[in-house]
Design a protein around this motif. Structure first.
Motif, PDB file in Angstrom:
ATOM      1  N   THR A  14      11.871   3.815  -0.839  1.00 34.64           N
ATOM      2  CA  THR A  14      12.470   3.573  -2.148  1.00 34.64           C
ATOM      3  C   THR A  14      11.755   4.421  -3.211  1.00 34.64           C
ATOM      4  OG1 THR A  14      10.947   1.765  -2.612  1.00 34.64           O
ATOM      5  CG2 THR A  14      13.004   1.202  -1.473  1.00 34.64           C
ATOM      6  N   ASP A  15      12.291   4.405  -4.412  1.00 31.85           N
ATOM      7  CA  ASP A  15      11.644   5.131  -5.508  1.00 31.85           C
ATOM      8  C   ASP A  15      10.225   4.615  -5.726  1.00 31.85           C
ATOM      9  OD1 ASP A  15      13.948   6.596  -5.861  1.00 31.85           O
ATOM     10  OD2 ASP A  15      14.682   5.409  -7.562  1.00 31.85           O
ATOM     11  N   TYR A  16      10.054   3.299  -5.659  1.00 36.63           N
ATOM     12  CA  TYR A  16       8.730   2.709  -5.860  1.00 36.63           C
ATOM     13  C   TYR A  16       7.753   3.200  -4.804  1.00 36.63           C
ATOM     14  CZ  TYR A  16       5.015  -0.776  -6.294  1.00 36.63           C
ATOM     15  OH  TYR A  16       3.786  -1.388  -6.437  1.00 36.63           O
ATOM     16  N   VAL A  17       8.199   3.228  -3.546  1.00 36.94           N
ATOM     17  CA  VAL A  17       7.327   3.646  -2.452  1.00 36.94           C
ATOM     18  C   VAL A  17       7.017   5.138  -2.542  1.00 36.94           C
ATOM     19  CG1 VAL A  17       7.201   3.941   0.065  1.00 36.94           C
ATOM     20  CG2 VAL A  17       7.993   1.773  -0.915  1.00 36.94           C
ATOM     21  N   GLN A  18       7.993   5.929  -2.931  1.00 34.00           N
ATOM     22  CA  GLN A  18       7.728   7.362  -3.080  1.00 34.00           C
ATOM     23  C   GLN A  18       6.665   7.628  -4.142  1.00 34.00           C
ATOM     24  OE1 GLN A  18      11.078  10.202  -2.854  1.00 34.00           O
ATOM     25  NE2 GLN A  18      12.411   8.442  -2.578  1.00 34.00           N
ATOM     26  N   GLU A  19       6.611   6.777  -5.135  1.00 31.99           N
ATOM     27  CA  GLU A  19       5.645   6.962  -6.218  1.00 31.99           C
ATOM     28  C   GLU A  19       4.294   6.314  -5.915  1.00 31.99           C
ATOM     29  OE1 GLU A  19       5.123   5.960 -10.999  1.00 31.99           O
ATOM     30  OE2 GLU A  19       7.092   5.768 -10.028  1.00 31.99           O
ATOM     31  N   ASN A  20       4.316   5.166  -5.231  1.00 29.56           N
ATOM     32  CA  ASN A  20       3.097   4.383  -5.065  1.00 29.56           C
ATOM     33  C   ASN A  20       2.585   4.279  -3.637  1.00 29.56           C
ATOM     34  OD1 ASN A  20       2.818   3.046  -7.918  1.00 29.56           O
ATOM     35  ND2 ASN A  20       4.971   2.794  -7.362  1.00 29.56           N
ATOM     36  N   GLY A  21       3.387   4.730  -2.670  1.00 32.13           N
ATOM     37  CA  GLY A  21       3.009   4.571  -1.274  1.00 32.13           C
ATOM     38  C   GLY A  21       3.529   3.257  -0.713  1.00 32.13           C
ATOM     39  N   ILE A  22       3.618   3.186   0.602  1.00 31.83           N
ATOM     40  CA  ILE A  22       4.128   1.994   1.267  1.00 31.83           C
ATOM     41  C   ILE A  22       3.085   0.874   1.237  1.00 31.83           C
ATOM     42  CG2 ILE A  22       3.286   2.659   3.569  1.00 31.83           C
ATOM     43  CD1 ILE A  22       5.901   1.507   4.722  1.00 31.83           C
ATOM     44  N   GLY A  23       3.561  -0.354   1.162  1.00 33.66           N
ATOM     45  CA  GLY A  23       2.672  -1.478   1.385  1.00 33.66           C
ATOM     46  C   GLY A  23       2.424  -2.405   0.234  1.00 33.66           C
ATOM     47  N   GLY A  24       2.400  -1.891  -0.996  1.00 30.86           N
ATOM     48  CA  GLY A  24       2.087  -2.732  -2.137  1.00 30.86           C
ATOM     49  C   GLY A  24       3.311  -3.395  -2.736  1.00 30.86           C
ATOM     50  N   ILE A  25       3.077  -4.230  -3.733  1.00 31.00           N
ATOM     51  CA  ILE A  25       4.169  -4.898  -4.435  1.00 31.00           C
ATOM     52  C   ILE A  25       3.978  -4.751  -5.937  1.00 31.00           C
ATOM     53  CG2 ILE A  25       4.571  -6.602  -2.610  1.00 31.00           C
ATOM     54  CD1 ILE A  25       3.085  -8.647  -4.396  1.00 31.00           C
ATOM     55  N   ASP A  26       5.066  -4.893  -6.671  1.00 26.03           N
ATOM     56  CA  ASP A  26       5.034  -4.931  -8.124  1.00 26.03           C
ATOM     57  C   ASP A  26       5.005  -6.408  -8.529  1.00 26.03           C
ATOM     58  OD1 ASP A  26       5.679  -3.521 -10.859  1.00 26.03           O
ATOM     59  OD2 ASP A  26       7.043  -5.234 -10.707  1.00 26.03           O
ATOM     60  N   GLU A  27       3.954  -6.820  -9.227  1.00 27.09           N
ATOM     61  CA  GLU A  27       3.773  -8.243  -9.519  1.00 27.09           C
ATOM     62  C   GLU A  27       4.883  -8.807 -10.401  1.00 27.09           C
ATOM     63  OE1 GLU A  27      -0.009  -9.627 -10.680  1.00 27.09           O
ATOM     64  OE2 GLU A  27      -1.041  -8.795  -8.920  1.00 27.09           O
ATOM     65  N   GLU A  28       5.385  -7.998 -11.328  1.00 24.12           N
ATOM     66  CA  GLU A  28       6.473  -8.482 -12.181  1.00 24.12           C
ATOM     67  C   GLU A  28       7.719  -8.759 -11.351  1.00 24.12           C
ATOM     68  OE1 GLU A  28       9.082  -7.075 -16.112  1.00 24.12           O
ATOM     69  OE2 GLU A  28       7.301  -5.940 -15.486  1.00 24.12           O
ATOM     70  N   ARG A  29       8.023  -7.865 -10.428  1.00 26.07           N
ATOM     71  CA  ARG A  29       9.187  -8.084  -9.569  1.00 26.07           C
ATOM     72  C   ARG A  29       8.968  -9.285  -8.658  1.00 26.07           C
ATOM     73  NH1 ARG A  29      11.226  -4.176  -4.627  1.00 26.07           N
ATOM     74  NH2 ARG A  29      12.578  -5.747  -3.666  1.00 26.07           N
ATOM     75  N   MET A  30       7.754  -9.413  -8.121  1.00 21.19           N
ATOM     76  CA  MET A  30       7.465 -10.540  -7.241  1.00 21.19           C
ATOM     77  C   MET A  30       7.575 -11.858  -7.996  1.00 21.19           C
ATOM     78  SD  MET A  30       6.808 -11.257  -4.100  1.00 21.19           S
ATOM     79  CE  MET A  30       6.145 -12.560  -3.064  1.00 21.19           C
ATOM     80  N   THR A  31       7.182 -11.856  -9.252  1.00 19.36           N
ATOM     81  CA  THR A  31       7.326 -13.057 -10.073  1.00 19.36           C
ATOM     82  C   THR A  31       8.793 -13.421 -10.234  1.00 19.36           C
ATOM     83  OG1 THR A  31       5.284 -12.581 -11.289  1.00 19.36           O
ATOM     84  CG2 THR A  31       6.861 -14.064 -12.341  1.00 19.36           C
ATOM     85  N   THR A  32       9.633 -12.404 -10.449  1.00 18.12           N
ATOM     86  CA  THR A  32      11.075 -12.642 -10.547  1.00 18.12           C
ATOM     87  C   THR A  32      11.621 -13.185  -9.232  1.00 18.12           C
ATOM     88  OG1 THR A  32      11.332 -10.863 -12.165  1.00 18.12           O
ATOM     89  CG2 THR A  32      13.322 -11.568 -10.994  1.00 18.12           C
ATOM     90  N   ALA A  33      11.147 -12.625  -8.121  1.00 19.16           N
ATOM     91  CA  ALA A  33      11.589 -13.089  -6.802  1.00 19.16           C
ATOM     92  C   ALA A  33      11.228 -14.556  -6.594  1.00 19.16           C
ATOM     93  CB  ALA A  33      10.958 -12.229  -5.717  1.00 19.16           C
ATOM     94  N   ILE A  34      10.041 -14.937  -7.014  1.00 19.84           N
ATOM     95  CA  ILE A  34       9.626 -16.336  -6.880  1.00 19.84           C
ATOM     96  C   ILE A  34      10.508 -17.232  -7.736  1.00 19.84           C
ATOM     97  CG2 ILE A  34       7.772 -17.965  -7.422  1.00 19.84           C
ATOM     98  CD1 ILE A  34       5.783 -15.826  -6.513  1.00 19.84           C
ATOM     99  N   GLU A  35      10.816 -16.785  -8.956  1.00 19.28           N
ATOM    100  CA  GLU A  35      11.684 -17.572  -9.838  1.00 19.28           C
ATOM    101  C   GLU A  35      13.074 -17.737  -9.233  1.00 19.28           C
ATOM    102  OE1 GLU A  35      10.922 -19.293 -12.626  1.00 19.28           O
ATOM    103  OE2 GLU A  35       8.866 -18.759 -12.023  1.00 19.28           O
TER     104      GLU A  35
END
Length: 339
Positions: free
Chosen positions: A286-307
């Motif tokens: 994905t765009d995020y992985v191309q920029e940051n590498g595989i494996g990590g998460i974006d905490e803001e997005r993860m917070t939305t996912a939890i909500e």
């Protein structure tokens, strides 16, 4: 007991290596997949055959699974130190089993393949088309587990959808035969299984939940946390090798598929290459992985996912990201870049 056995075996191998200039210390690492040996699992076999795991002194054996939830209890009980599972299902498992020693440590499907796959000839092209029709859903399916969020985000009337519990082996055949109008599943699995059964791609409608308001993450590498605390170098070495395996598969899919076919000779190499490429294009790179590498998460997005999960599931305790994901074992970002 399992963790102590692994640690003892590792210590013994190190001791043996110290007595010989030829001996190599290798840790035996069983790895539980979520599903069968298909295209998206090729990077892991490539990491074995290319010597990537061996270079990290790891002797990895891979076992197939029976669905997105399958590896979670295997890892939680210590039967496997590592597994591959849906992080959203892991969240619910840990809410119900708060003392279970299992956590996600590396995100693989940055964009989850959760989908509803229907047939245009049976009247399914948009989410609203599901109302008044029969939806086939395997109870242990990761996509089905997230369907209530998809339904809520798209204002679907669940009472107007007839849900037919189906088995994994019968899911796509039932859709191909017109016994159901759509099914839940992973996009790269159901679509190509239908293609193999003679349903042309132009008759298929693929409603990828991530394209319809669902902010969830997908499958991740999970680890037994007791094992991880005792073997942090092994965990980081394993995750570094996983990233290298995906990088190699992206650069040379044909070679990765050869490693897969070695373990599953009955598979169609062309079909599994297409399946692997679908996973790479839509879910991994994905765009995020191309920029940051595989494996990590974006905490803001993860917070939305939890909500979003909270909107359809009542947690026993207030959910926190750190309960489900620990990125401290990940290698440096430059070792996780895929291109």
């Amino acid at each position: 007991m399992f963790n102590r056995f692994i640690s003892a075996a590792f210590a013994a191998s190190v001791a043996m290596a110290g007595t010989s200039s030829v001996a190599i210390a290798e840790t035996d690492v069983p790895f539980a997949l979520d599903w069968k040996f298909e295209g998206p699992s090729a990077p892991y076999f490539h990491a074995i055959d290319a010597g990537i795991f061996a270079d990290a002194d790891l002797n990895v054996t891979i076992t197939e699974g029976q669905g997105s939830l399958d590896a979670i209890p295997k890892v939680a009980t210590g039967a496997f130190p590592f597994g591959f599972a849906d992080i959203n299902s892991l969240m619910r498992f840990l809410d119900q089993n708060p003392e279970a020693p299992v956590k996600a440590v590396m995100m693989i499907y940055d964009k989850p393949p959760f989908a509803v796959v229907g047939r245009k000839s049976l009247g399914v092209e948009t989410p609203k088309d599901l109302e008044g029709k029969v939806l086939g859903a395997p109870p242990p399916d990761g996509a089905w587990a997230q369907f209530p969020i998809f339904a809520a985000e798209n204002d679907l009337d669940m009472d107007a959808i007839t849900v037919e519990p189906v088995g994994f082996p019968t899911r796509e055949p039932m859709l191909a035969e017109g016994k159901v109008a759509s099914v839940t599943g992973f996009s790269f699995s159901s679509t190509l299984n239908l293609k193999r059964l003679g349903v042309p791609m132009e008759d298929q409608s693929v409603l990828l939940m991530a394209d319809y308001g669902v902010a969830l993450y997908g499958n991740a590498i999970i680890v037994n946390t007791d094992y991880a605390s005792e073997n942090p170098e092994v965990v980081t070495g394993f995750l570094t090798s996983i990233a290298a395996g995906w990088k190699g598969a992206i650069a040379d899919p044909a070679t990765a598929i050869e490693a897969l076919i070695e373990r599953n000779p009955a598979a169609d190499a062309d079909l599994e290459t297409e399946r692997l490429q679908m996973a790479i294009d839509a879910n991994v790179l994905t765009d995020y992985v191309q920029e940051n590498g595989i494996g990590g998460i974006d905490e803001e997005r993860m917070t939305t996912a939890i909500e979003q999960t909270k909107s359809v599931y009542e947690f026993s305790t207030e959910p926190e990201i750190s309960t489900y994901f620990d990125g401290s074992y990940l290698p440096a970002a430059d070792l996780r870049m895929l291109q």
